[in-house]
Design an enzyme around this catalytic site. Sequence first.
Site, PDB file in Angstrom:
ATOM      1  N   THR A  55      -9.028   0.765  -6.115  1.00 30.12           N
ATOM      2  CA  THR A  55      -8.680   2.119  -6.547  1.00 30.12           C
ATOM      3  C   THR A  55      -8.875   2.240  -8.049  1.00 30.12           C
ATOM      4  O   THR A  55      -8.354   1.435  -8.822  1.00 30.12           O
ATOM      5  CB  THR A  55      -7.222   2.433  -6.173  1.00 30.12           C
ATOM      6  OG1 THR A  55      -7.126   2.485  -4.747  1.00 30.12           O
ATOM      7  CG2 THR A  55      -6.780   3.765  -6.756  1.00 30.12           C
ATOM      8  N   HIS A  78      -7.754   1.087   7.278  1.00 24.89           N
ATOM      9  CA  HIS A  78      -6.783   0.506   6.349  1.00 24.89           C
ATOM     10  C   HIS A  78      -5.429   0.415   7.060  1.00 24.89           C
ATOM     11  O   HIS A  78      -4.684   1.388   7.140  1.00 24.89           O
ATOM     12  CB  HIS A  78      -6.687   1.394   5.109  1.00 24.89           C
ATOM     13  CG  HIS A  78      -5.971   0.771   3.947  1.00 24.89           C
ATOM     14  ND1 HIS A  78      -5.253  -0.401   4.050  1.00 24.89           N
ATOM     15  CD2 HIS A  78      -5.848   1.168   2.646  1.00 24.89           C
ATOM     16  CE1 HIS A  78      -4.729  -0.704   2.866  1.00 24.89           C
ATOM     17  NE2 HIS A  78      -5.081   0.237   2.004  1.00 24.89           N
ATOM     18  N   ASN A  92      -1.158  -3.226   3.363  1.00 24.18           N
ATOM     19  CA  ASN A  92      -0.531  -2.855   2.085  1.00 24.18           C
ATOM     20  C   ASN A  92       0.628  -1.882   2.221  1.00 24.18           C
ATOM     21  O   ASN A  92       0.912  -1.111   1.307  1.00 24.18           O
ATOM     22  CB  ASN A  92      -1.576  -2.290   1.112  1.00 24.18           C
ATOM     23  CG  ASN A  92      -2.608  -3.312   0.725  1.00 24.18           C
ATOM     24  OD1 ASN A  92      -2.570  -4.444   1.203  1.00 24.18           O
ATOM     25  ND2 ASN A  92      -3.541  -2.938  -0.119  1.00 24.18           N
ATOM     26  N   TYR A 133       1.056   0.789   3.929  1.00 30.71           N
ATOM     27  CA  TYR A 133       0.773   2.203   4.117  1.00 30.71           C
ATOM     28  C   TYR A 133       1.018   2.576   5.583  1.00 30.71           C
ATOM     29  O   TYR A 133       1.605   1.807   6.341  1.00 30.71           O
ATOM     30  CB  TYR A 133      -0.630   2.531   3.621  1.00 30.71           C
ATOM     31  CG  TYR A 133      -0.768   2.370   2.122  1.00 30.71           C
ATOM     32  CD1 TYR A 133       0.046   3.105   1.256  1.00 30.71           C
ATOM     33  CD2 TYR A 133      -1.665   1.468   1.555  1.00 30.71           C
ATOM     34  CE1 TYR A 133      -0.043   2.956  -0.131  1.00 30.71           C
ATOM     35  CE2 TYR A 133      -1.759   1.317   0.176  1.00 30.71           C
ATOM     36  CZ  TYR A 133      -0.947   2.057  -0.657  1.00 30.71           C
ATOM     37  OH  TYR A 133      -1.023   1.905  -2.017  1.00 30.71           O
ATOM     38  N   ASN A 172       4.277  -5.438  -1.676  1.00 36.85           N
ATOM     39  CA  ASN A 172       4.229  -4.856  -3.019  1.00 36.85           C
ATOM     40  C   ASN A 172       4.358  -3.346  -3.068  1.00 36.85           C
ATOM     41  O   ASN A 172       4.752  -2.796  -4.077  1.00 36.85           O
ATOM     42  CB  ASN A 172       2.941  -5.282  -3.744  1.00 36.85           C
ATOM     43  CG  ASN A 172       1.697  -4.711  -3.084  1.00 36.85           C
ATOM     44  OD1 ASN A 172       1.592  -4.691  -1.878  1.00 36.85           O
ATOM     45  ND2 ASN A 172       0.750  -4.268  -3.879  1.00 36.85           N
TER      46      ASN A 172
END
Length: 367
Positions: free
Chosen positions: A31, A180, A183, A185, A239
């Site tokens: 990103t 995705h 992480n 999400y 994280n």
Amino acid sequence: MTDNTFRTDLFAPYKMGALELANRIIMAPVTRSRMGEDGVPNELHATYYAQRSSAGLIISEATNISAQGRGYAMTPGIWTEAQVAGWKKVTDAVHAAGGKIVAQLWHVGRYSHVDLQPTGEAPVAPSAIKAEGTTYTENGVFEVSMPRALETSEIPGIIEQYRHAAECAKRAGFDGVEVHSANCYLLDQFLRDSTNHRTDQYGGSIENRARLTLEVTEAVVQIWGSGRVGIRLSPVTPNVGNTPPDSNVMATYGYLIQQLGKFKLAYLHFVEGATADSRYVPEGVDLDALRALFDGPYIGNNNYDRELAVVRRAEGKVDAVAFGRPFIANPDLVERLRHGAELAVAPREAYYGGGAEGYTDWPKGNY
């Protein structure tokens, strides 16, 4: 500066699903927060990606599948016609330079703010559990907002958002897509019992919590075919919003990975440890054992350097290696790694936001 002590096939051509790659070095999603409010890529982004097209495969920066899926300002989208046209400039530039690129399809779920949502509503999540941390909007930096739990009746609409984004990515000229599911999400929030307290068919058991990721993958495969779809997982990443790992990582992700096998995907992209942090893995978790459950190409990711990449490849632990931050300051990373050349290091202030400075102005190395 060639170091002949490193003998490896990392730099040889490799077929991953239907993707014919020039080498096994992958550019991970990075990103960079350089889009406008409309999430439309332009010529600057085309230059940036083309400069890095010597990677065997570029995985695009995380790309929002819908207005609802946004969690950060200045990130790209892939749901409008303008975004499709903007990404077409990028894919054309990458292909002209001999590269391959797939789009990473992203919905942040609870990690968002009302200012980023289409009409100022609460972000959506599997359960109404607030994340920790801040995000940045067009109006400044704020704590992430309290989410609302998705109604069961809304979940087909979420799957449709992924399907539509996958179709848009095809029209934008990508070579494939990556789901995705990492992480912390949205899809990862459904997987983890720390963030999924649902009592319907998308919550409770491991089978139920894995259901949405599998249904999204199926929808995307219907658009692209299995050989051009990959998926990213991060079983122990805490994280984003200080999200605790699942209470039984091996069982939850083991089940998911085995079920993913039926799709014959192009690859499994695994964050080994905590994303953009250490390679530490908690006691009782064996990522290599999870990887072994996947019958297909495997991309290892997280804090790799040349030596670790060569060793892990020689041991048969990875089929390809993804590098993220090293690609920021080293557009020619593949050649630098091939020749053992020194790597430039980007200052953190160059990571996010801004224009060409720190983005497309990095020189090639000496090798």
